[in-house]
Design a protein around this motif. Structure first.
Motif, PDB file in Angstrom:
ATOM      1  N   THR A 168      -5.125  54.871  65.353  1.00  0.00           N
ATOM      2  CA  THR A 168      -4.040  54.917  64.209  1.00  0.00           C
ATOM      3  C   THR A 168      -3.555  54.142  62.982  1.00  0.00           C
ATOM      4  N   ASP A 169      -3.295  53.128  63.755  1.00  0.00           N
ATOM      5  CA  ASP A 169      -1.869  51.660  63.028  1.00  0.00           C
ATOM      6  C   ASP A 169      -3.364  51.569  62.183  1.00  0.00           C
ATOM      7  N   ASN A 170      -4.073  50.902  63.187  1.00  0.00           N
ATOM      8  CA  ASN A 170      -5.644  49.662  62.038  1.00  0.00           C
ATOM      9  C   ASN A 170      -5.914  51.056  61.127  1.00  0.00           C
ATOM     10  N   LEU A 171      -6.203  51.624  61.177  1.00  0.00           N
ATOM     11  CA  LEU A 171      -6.843  52.848  60.001  1.00  0.00           C
ATOM     12  C   LEU A 171      -5.594  52.232  58.782  1.00  0.00           C
ATOM     13  N   ALA A 172      -4.152  51.931  58.359  1.00  0.00           N
ATOM     14  CA  ALA A 172      -3.734  51.551  57.374  1.00  0.00           C
ATOM     15  C   ALA A 172      -4.224  50.203  56.819  1.00  0.00           C
ATOM     16  N   VAL A 173      -5.355  49.320  57.964  1.00  0.00           N
ATOM     17  CA  VAL A 173      -5.659  48.542  57.126  1.00  0.00           C
ATOM     18  C   VAL A 173      -6.970  48.630  57.484  1.00  0.00           C
ATOM     19  N   PRO A 174      -7.855  49.287  56.176  1.00  0.00           N
ATOM     20  CA  PRO A 174      -9.072  49.359  56.406  1.00  0.00           C
ATOM     21  C   PRO A 174     -10.112  48.302  57.079  1.00  0.00           C
ATOM     22  N   PRO A 175     -10.464  47.513  56.474  1.00  0.00           N
ATOM     23  CA  PRO A 175     -11.140  46.207  56.574  1.00  0.00           C
ATOM     24  C   PRO A 175     -11.310  45.575  57.836  1.00  0.00           C
ATOM     25  N   LYS A 176      -9.300  45.486  58.461  1.00  0.00           N
ATOM     26  CA  LYS A 176      -9.319  45.075  59.676  1.00  0.00           C
ATOM     27  C   LYS A 176     -10.096  46.590  60.894  1.00  0.00           C
ATOM     28  N   ALA A 177     -10.005  47.834  60.505  1.00  0.00           N
ATOM     29  CA  ALA A 177     -10.540  48.723  61.089  1.00  0.00           C
ATOM     30  C   ALA A 177     -12.147  48.828  61.671  1.00  0.00           C
ATOM     31  N   GLN A 178     -12.856  48.396  60.438  1.00  0.00           N
ATOM     32  CA  GLN A 178     -13.617  47.946  60.015  1.00  0.00           C
ATOM     33  C   GLN A 178     -14.409  46.298  61.195  1.00  0.00           C
ATOM     34  N   ALA A 179     -13.844  45.946  61.184  1.00  0.00           N
ATOM     35  CA  ALA A 179     -13.740  45.241  62.109  1.00  0.00           C
ATOM     36  C   ALA A 179     -13.374  44.965  63.655  1.00  0.00           C
ATOM     37  N   ILE A 180     -12.681  45.515  64.028  1.00  0.00           N
ATOM     38  CA  ILE A 180     -12.265  46.074  65.327  1.00  0.00           C
ATOM     39  C   ILE A 180     -13.409  46.855  65.396  1.00  0.00           C
ATOM     40  N   ALA A 181     -14.032  47.903  64.809  1.00  0.00           N
ATOM     41  CA  ALA A 181     -15.060  48.899  65.266  1.00  0.00           C
ATOM     42  C   ALA A 181     -15.653  48.106  65.890  1.00  0.00           C
ATOM     43  N   ILE A 182     -16.531  46.967  65.102  1.00  0.00           N
ATOM     44  CA  ILE A 182     -17.413  46.456  65.176  1.00  0.00           C
ATOM     45  C   ILE A 182     -17.622  45.486  66.539  1.00  0.00           C
ATOM     46  N   PRO A 211      -4.679  45.800  39.769  1.00  0.00           N
ATOM     47  CA  PRO A 211      -3.759  45.568  40.854  1.00  0.00           C
ATOM     48  C   PRO A 211      -4.073  46.024  42.393  1.00  0.00           C
ATOM     49  N   LEU A 212      -4.707  46.626  42.668  1.00  0.00           N
ATOM     50  CA  LEU A 212      -5.341  46.664  43.825  1.00  0.00           C
ATOM     51  C   LEU A 212      -5.984  45.167  44.340  1.00  0.00           C
ATOM     52  N   GLU A 213      -6.083  44.613  43.839  1.00  0.00           N
ATOM     53  CA  GLU A 213      -7.188  43.150  44.013  1.00  0.00           C
ATOM     54  C   GLU A 213      -6.732  42.690  45.007  1.00  0.00           C
ATOM     55  N   GLY A 214      -5.923  41.618  44.977  1.00  0.00           N
ATOM     56  CA  GLY A 214      -5.379  41.022  45.421  1.00  0.00           C
ATOM     57  C   GLY A 214      -4.661  41.814  46.903  1.00  0.00           C
ATOM     58  N   LEU A 215      -4.556  43.241  46.598  1.00  0.00           N
ATOM     59  CA  LEU A 215      -3.632  43.931  48.317  1.00  0.00           C
ATOM     60  C   LEU A 215      -5.618  43.962  48.792  1.00  0.00           C
ATOM     61  N   ILE A 216      -6.298  43.863  48.889  1.00  0.00           N
ATOM     62  CA  ILE A 216      -7.792  44.490  48.989  1.00  0.00           C
ATOM     63  C   ILE A 216      -8.230  43.093  49.358  1.00  0.00           C
ATOM     64  N   VAL A 217      -7.923  42.237  48.614  1.00  0.00           N
ATOM     65  CA  VAL A 217      -8.833  41.072  49.108  1.00  0.00           C
ATOM     66  C   VAL A 217      -8.077  40.410  50.690  1.00  0.00           C
ATOM     67  N   GLY A 218      -6.364  40.376  50.450  1.00  0.00           N
ATOM     68  CA  GLY A 218      -5.807  40.283  51.341  1.00  0.00           C
ATOM     69  C   GLY A 218      -5.944  41.206  52.813  1.00  0.00           C
ATOM     70  N   ASP A 219      -6.058  42.435  52.586  1.00  0.00           N
ATOM     71  CA  ASP A 219      -6.040  42.697  54.135  1.00  0.00           C
ATOM     72  C   ASP A 219      -7.688  42.085  54.568  1.00  0.00           C
ATOM     73  N   HIS A 220      -9.063  42.148  53.422  1.00  0.00           N
ATOM     74  CA  HIS A 220      -9.971  41.184  54.163  1.00  0.00           C
ATOM     75  C   HIS A 220      -9.344  39.957  54.757  1.00  0.00           C
ATOM     76  N   LEU A 221      -8.824  39.051  54.771  1.00  0.00           N
ATOM     77  CA  LEU A 221      -8.699  37.937  55.135  1.00  0.00           C
ATOM     78  C   LEU A 221      -7.491  38.076  56.023  1.00  0.00           C
ATOM     79  N   GLU A 222      -6.944  39.286  56.810  1.00  0.00           N
ATOM     80  CA  GLU A 222      -5.908  39.856  57.745  1.00  0.00           C
ATOM     81  C   GLU A 222      -7.342  40.217  59.021  1.00  0.00           C
ATOM     82  N   ALA A 223      -8.266  41.238  58.121  1.00  0.00           N
ATOM     83  CA  ALA A 223      -9.493  40.937  58.917  1.00  0.00           C
ATOM     84  C   ALA A 223     -10.298  39.829  60.178  1.00  0.00           C
ATOM     85  N   ILE A 224     -10.540  39.250  59.040  1.00  0.00           N
ATOM     86  CA  ILE A 224     -11.073  38.032  59.267  1.00  0.00           C
ATOM     87  C   ILE A 224     -10.078  36.986  60.511  1.00  0.00           C
ATOM     88  N   ASP A 225      -9.232  37.283  59.872  1.00  0.00           N
ATOM     89  CA  ASP A 225      -7.971  36.293  61.107  1.00  0.00           C
ATOM     90  C   ASP A 225      -8.203  37.425  62.560  1.00  0.00           C
TER      91      ASP A 225
END
Length: 248
Positions: A168-182, A211-225
């Motif tokens: 559930t904690d990882n759901l707070a970063v949706p792209p990371k949650a998606q990467a984990i699921a796959i 205003p959310l663009e940078g946040l969402i792109v950052g979330d994807h970078l976290e997922a990639i990392d």
């Protein structure tokens, strides 16, 4: 007033901050998804009576004193969900029940994570960075068939098992949650297209700025990392016929 089912089949999680104008209609559509449904509203720093309206209708309300963001609200709501199927939507967009049902049905039939197939505006010379980030992540995790379908886009649904494997904690970063699921071998699929772009109020955007663009792109970078940390710098891909030693 409609009350939550004691043993729900579907849990609908709705983060909300100051959405008194739409919250009742959103909840009304949510309750019709399945005869045994619970609705969980995470009142995320709301001060306009949103929580009171939701509670009056019969939803379970979780009150957060400060605005922690939609994704954190989804994570907290998911942790409280009792249903076999978790459906996520937002409080500022009224989506018809008929568009929720294909997602919950897909999970009922074996899909672990059922995504909205909406890809955003792609037919442009200069594609939005968030759209590019979604495609890049899905390619990296070896699921290019998803294109830009993403857990960052509502509505989406998942099984209780998927929630527990993702965390559930990882759901707070949706792209990371998606990467984990796959990465964990869950069946992640684009199921049904709901054009939320037309109905999204796009609050806070002026002159094309998001205003959310940078946040969402950052979330994807976290997922990639995260994915690279688990799969290696080549993302579990082979080096083909390259002989790197020959350059030394």
């Amino acid at each position: 007033m409609i009350r939550n089912a004691e043993s729900p089949k579907v849990s609908v999680i709705i983060p909300a901050m100051n959405e008194r104008k739409t919250i009742a209609a959103v909840i009304h559509q949510a309750y019709q998804v399945h005869p045994e449904t619970e609705v969980i509203v995470v009142a995320n720093g709301s001060t306009d009576g949103t929580a009171e309206i939701a509670q009056r209708i019969g939803a379970k309300v979780i009150r957060l004193p400060h605005a922690l963001g939609q994704d954190v609200g989804r994570s907290i709501g998911a942790g409280e969900a009792k249903g076999d199927i978790l459906l996520f939507t937002d409080a500022d967009i009224v989506i018809k029940t008929r568009d929720f049902i294909p997602l919950t049905k897909a999970v009922e039939n074996g899909v672990d994570v059922a995504l909205n197939k909406y890809l955003g505006p792609t037919g442009k010379t200069h594609v939005h960075s968030v759209v590019l980030a979604k495609h890049a992540l899905n390619i990296l995790v070896s699921n290019p068939g998803l294109k830009g379908a993403s857990l960052t886009t509502i509505p989406h649904a998942m099984s209780r098992r998927a929630r527990d494997l993702i965390g559930t904690d990882n759901l707070a970063v949706p792209p990371k949650a998606q990467a984990i699921a796959i990465y964990k071998g869950l069946n992640v699929r684009g199921v049904h297209e709901i054009d939320v772009g037309k109905t999204n109020p796009r609050r806070g955007r002026t002159k094309g700025n998001d205003p959310l663009e940078g946040l969402i792109v950052g979330d994807h970078l976290e997922a990639i990392d995260w994915f690279i940390s688990k799969s290696g710098v080549r993302g579990n891909r082979s080096d083909l016929t390259r002989n790197r030693e020959s350059v030394w």
